[in-house]
Design a protein around this motif. Structure first.
Motif, PDB file in Angstrom:
ATOM      1  N   LEU A  24      -2.433   5.566  -1.795  1.00 49.10           N
ATOM      2  CA  LEU A  24      -2.194   4.452  -0.870  1.00 49.10           C
ATOM      3  C   LEU A  24      -2.360   4.907   0.578  1.00 49.10           C
ATOM      4  N   ALA A  25      -1.910   6.122   0.880  1.00 51.06           N
ATOM      5  CA  ALA A  25      -2.079   6.644   2.238  1.00 51.06           C
ATOM      6  C   ALA A  25      -3.559   6.793   2.571  1.00 51.06           C
ATOM      7  N   SER A  26      -4.359   7.217   1.589  1.00 49.45           N
ATOM      8  CA  SER A  26      -5.786   7.452   1.842  1.00 49.45           C
ATOM      9  C   SER A  26      -6.553   6.156   2.083  1.00 49.45           C
ATOM     10  N   ALA A  38       3.574  -0.228   0.562  1.00 45.67           N
ATOM     11  CA  ALA A  38       3.792   0.209  -0.822  1.00 45.67           C
ATOM     12  C   ALA A  38       4.750  -0.686  -1.591  1.00 45.67           C
ATOM     13  N   LEU A  66       2.567  -0.391  -4.784  1.00 42.71           N
ATOM     14  CA  LEU A  66       2.733   0.909  -5.431  1.00 42.71           C
ATOM     15  C   LEU A  66       2.622   0.790  -6.943  1.00 42.71           C
ATOM     16  N   ALA A 123      -0.162   2.763   2.896  1.00 35.84           N
ATOM     17  CA  ALA A 123       1.121   3.450   2.705  1.00 35.84           C
ATOM     18  C   ALA A 123       2.290   2.601   3.190  1.00 35.84           C
ATOM     19  N   ASP A 153       3.893  10.373  -6.862  1.00 29.62           N
ATOM     20  CA  ASP A 153       3.327  11.172  -5.773  1.00 29.62           C
ATOM     21  C   ASP A 153       1.836  10.894  -5.608  1.00 29.62           C
ATOM     22  N   GLU A 191       1.356   7.353  -4.125  1.00 31.34           N
ATOM     23  CA  GLU A 191       1.652   7.282  -2.694  1.00 31.34           C
ATOM     24  C   GLU A 191       0.544   7.950  -1.882  1.00 31.34           C
ATOM     25  N   ALA A 192       0.025   9.072  -2.376  1.00 31.73           N
ATOM     26  CA  ALA A 192      -1.067   9.753  -1.675  1.00 31.73           C
ATOM     27  C   ALA A 192      -2.318   8.888  -1.639  1.00 31.73           C
TER      28      ALA A 192
END
Length: 253
Positions: A127-129, A136, A94, A133, A121, A124-125
């Motif tokens: 990393l999810a993509s 992190a 992260l 995620a 925010d 994190e978004a």
């Protein structure tokens, strides 16, 4: 989106890149291939400002960026990953992405203050993509090689590039990691509307996702075109593809 005109680079008496012309259209996925020592990484270093050309120009959306510093080129929308993984190994996953977001926004000095919530925010978004995620809070240096390359892609994406240059994105990966990485790159390029230029030694990867391919040999471009055209080129087969030219590689139509 990206254009190179007559680009050359000499080191003493050695001509590493010689009068290269190259153009990548908006939304295109293009590859640069060639044997070791063909000049591919030097070409990338010239386009991103890490080396100064001996001659020629580099243009992004028609704007001449020749000789501009790398961080300024990045701010103009040209992102890059490197052949060797380039992350902060002692920071968390992260924090790596947070640092990239802050640097892109000119807030790099804030990272060393109380930065836990800065760009959290968005980080994190992102990393999810890219499928990280769940990692992190892991220390970046403990990730698998494939995950480290994913993280490096995330760092490059944090600069919100319009054009992304990837230098051998699957080098050193297993077959499974290669498949996952290429699927990720294709998806990210499609979702973000990116223009993508990459170098790669895995010909199955090159011929499966590229719209256009440029082939270099001894610093010069010897062929350029769609996968079918390049694969059939006699000079390309002689100096690089060899028997690979006879193998099915599912080129794009």
């Amino acid at each position: 989106m990206l254009e190179v005109k007559g680009l050359s680079k000499s080191f003493g008496g050695f001509r590493a890149v010689s009068e290269v012309d190259l153009a990548v259209a908006e939304g295109e996925i293009a590859a640069v291939i060639g044997p070791n020592g063909a000049g591919k990484s030097t070409l990338f270093n010239l386009m991103t400002g890490h080396l100064q050309p001996t001659a020629g120009r580099v243009l992004v959306e028609g704007r001449d960026i020749t000789g501009v510093a790398p961080h300024k080129i990045c701010g103009m929308g040209l992102g890059r990953s490197f052949q060797r993984t380039n992350i902060f190994p002692r920071l968390t996953v992260l924090e790596n992405v947070q640092a990239a977001f802050l640097a892109h926004r000119g807030q790099g000095a804030n990272f060393w203050s109380r930065s836990e919530r800065l760009c959290r925010d968005e980080s994190e978004a992102l990393l999810a993509s890219i499928g990280l995620a769940g990692r992190a809070q892991a220390t970046a240096g403990t990730l698998s090689y494939g995950n480290q390359k994913q993280l490096e892609l995330g760092i490059a994406l944090a600069s919100d590039p319009k054009i992304l240059l990837l230098d051998e994105p699957t080098a050193g990966m297993s077959a499974g990691e290669t498949h996952e990485t290429i699927a990720l790159i294709e998806r990210i390029a499609r979702e973000r509307g990116l223009t993508l230029l990459f170098t790669e030694h895995d010909m199955a990867v090159v011929f499966s996702i590229s719209h256009k391919i440029t082939v270099m040999h001894q610093g010069r471009v010897i062929a350029h075109g769609d996968p079918t055209t390049v694969r059939a080129d006699a000079e390309v087969r002689r100096v690089y593809l060899g028997d690979l030219g006879d193998r099915p590689m599912s080129p794009r139509s």
